[in-house]
Design an enzyme around this catalytic site. Structure first.
Site, PDB file in Angstrom:
ATOM      1  N   HIS A 101       8.228  13.399  11.409  1.00 38.95           N
ATOM      2  CA  HIS A 101       8.999  12.311  12.033  1.00 38.95           C
ATOM      3  C   HIS A 101       8.321  11.830  13.300  1.00 38.95           C
ATOM      4  O   HIS A 101       7.811  12.626  14.082  1.00 38.95           O
ATOM      5  CB  HIS A 101      10.439  12.738  12.333  1.00 38.95           C
ATOM      6  N   HIS A 103       8.987   9.838  16.850  1.00 43.05           N
ATOM      7  CA  HIS A 103      10.043   9.488  17.806  1.00 43.05           C
ATOM      8  C   HIS A 103       9.697   8.142  18.435  1.00 43.05           C
ATOM      9  O   HIS A 103       8.574   7.964  18.920  1.00 43.05           O
ATOM     10  CB  HIS A 103      10.103  10.507  18.947  1.00 43.05           C
TER      11      HIS A 103
HETATM   12  P1  AMP Z   1      11.240  17.600  16.989  1.00 39.37           P
HETATM   13  O1  AMP Z   1      11.417  18.481  18.169  1.00 39.37           O
HETATM   14  O2  AMP Z   1      10.101  16.631  17.140  1.00 39.37           O
HETATM   15  O3  AMP Z   1      11.194  18.362  15.679  1.00 39.37           O
HETATM   16  O4  AMP Z   1      12.503  16.666  16.961  1.00 39.37           O
HETATM   17  C1  AMP Z   1      13.604  16.855  16.152  1.00 39.37           C
HETATM   18  C2  AMP Z   1      14.608  15.835  16.594  1.00 39.37           C
HETATM   19  O5  AMP Z   1      15.607  15.734  15.606  1.00 39.37           O
HETATM   20  C3  AMP Z   1      15.312  16.183  17.910  1.00 39.37           C
HETATM   21  O6  AMP Z   1      15.039  15.169  18.874  1.00 39.37           O
HETATM   22  C4  AMP Z   1      16.783  16.262  17.513  1.00 39.37           C
HETATM   23  O7  AMP Z   1      17.631  15.726  18.521  1.00 39.37           O
HETATM   24  C5  AMP Z   1      16.815  15.452  16.260  1.00 39.37           C
HETATM   25  N1  AMP Z   1      17.878  15.800  15.325  1.00 39.37           N
HETATM   26  C6  AMP Z   1      18.267  17.034  14.937  1.00 39.37           C
HETATM   27  N2  AMP Z   1      19.272  16.965  14.037  1.00 39.37           N
HETATM   28  C7  AMP Z   1      19.511  15.634  13.850  1.00 39.37           C
HETATM   29  C8  AMP Z   1      20.435  14.904  13.042  1.00 39.37           C
HETATM   30  N3  AMP Z   1      21.308  15.523  12.228  1.00 39.37           N
HETATM   31  N4  AMP Z   1      20.419  13.550  13.129  1.00 39.37           N
HETATM   32  C9  AMP Z   1      19.544  12.913  13.943  1.00 39.37           C
HETATM   33  N5  AMP Z   1      18.648  13.556  14.716  1.00 39.37           N
HETATM   34  C10 AMP Z   1      18.629  14.895  14.676  1.00 39.37           C
END
Ligand code: AMP
Ligand code: ZN
Length: 143
Positions: A101, A103
């Site tokens: 993903h 950001h």
């Molecule tokens: P990372 O640290 O790059 O793996 O980021 C994962 C991101 O996913 C974090 O910023 C979380 O806030 C976000 N996240 C986790 N669960 C969900 C969810 N159910 N819906 C939307 N975002 C999420």
């Protein structure tokens, strides 16, 4: 290609709800529920891969195409004047969800802030989603 144990695969399939921002054949886009700025959203490939390097170059390109397509519309919807683009690759880089993903973190004039998470209420996320959905529809980008 999906993984039934993967949070983002479940979001893509609708098994877990999300605040949808955009969708096309190759990518799904939704608000981050732990945003560091208003309108912080995630672009993910529909094909499951634990991280960017494990996925295909095509999926990486599709994601960036979606960033390019969506970022101006989101900035316009929210009055943002810039954005940060990020990707955490691997545990040591802070990756927590193991489905690739990107950001996208909209930024606002005079509000230079870092990467501390905000804690928006559900209704605030829903309001942001509605503003974005309206602009996506105006731009002919809502599916
Ligand atoms: P990372 O640290 O790059 O793996 O980021 C994962 C991101 O996913 C974090 O910023 C979380 O806030 C976000 N996240 C986790 N669960 C969900 C969810 N159910 N819906 C939307 N975002 C999420
Ligand atoms: Zn997945």
């Amino acid at each position: 290609m999906t993984d039934s144990n993967c949070l983002f695969c479940k979001i893509i399939s609708g098994g877990i709800p999300s605040y949808k921002v955009y969708e096309d054949e190759q990518t799904y886009v939704f608000l981050d529920i732990g945003p560091v700025s208003k309108g912080h959203y995630l672009v993910v490939p529909k094909n499951h891969a634990v991280d960017l390097q494990s996925g295909t170059a095509d999926d990486a390109c599709y994601c960036l195409r979606t960033v390019h397509k969506t970022a101006s519309v989101v900035m316009d919807a929210l009055g943002a004047t810039g954005y940060n683009l990020g990707l955490n690759h691997g545990v040591d880089a802070g990756q927590e969800v193991f489905h690739t993903h990107f950001h996208i973190m909209p930024r606002y004039a005079g509000e230079l802030r870092g990467f501390t998470k905000l804690s928006p209420a559900d209704h605030e996320l829903a309001e942001v989603q509605q503003l974005i959905e309206a602009k996506m529809k105006e731009a002919g980008l809502w599916n």
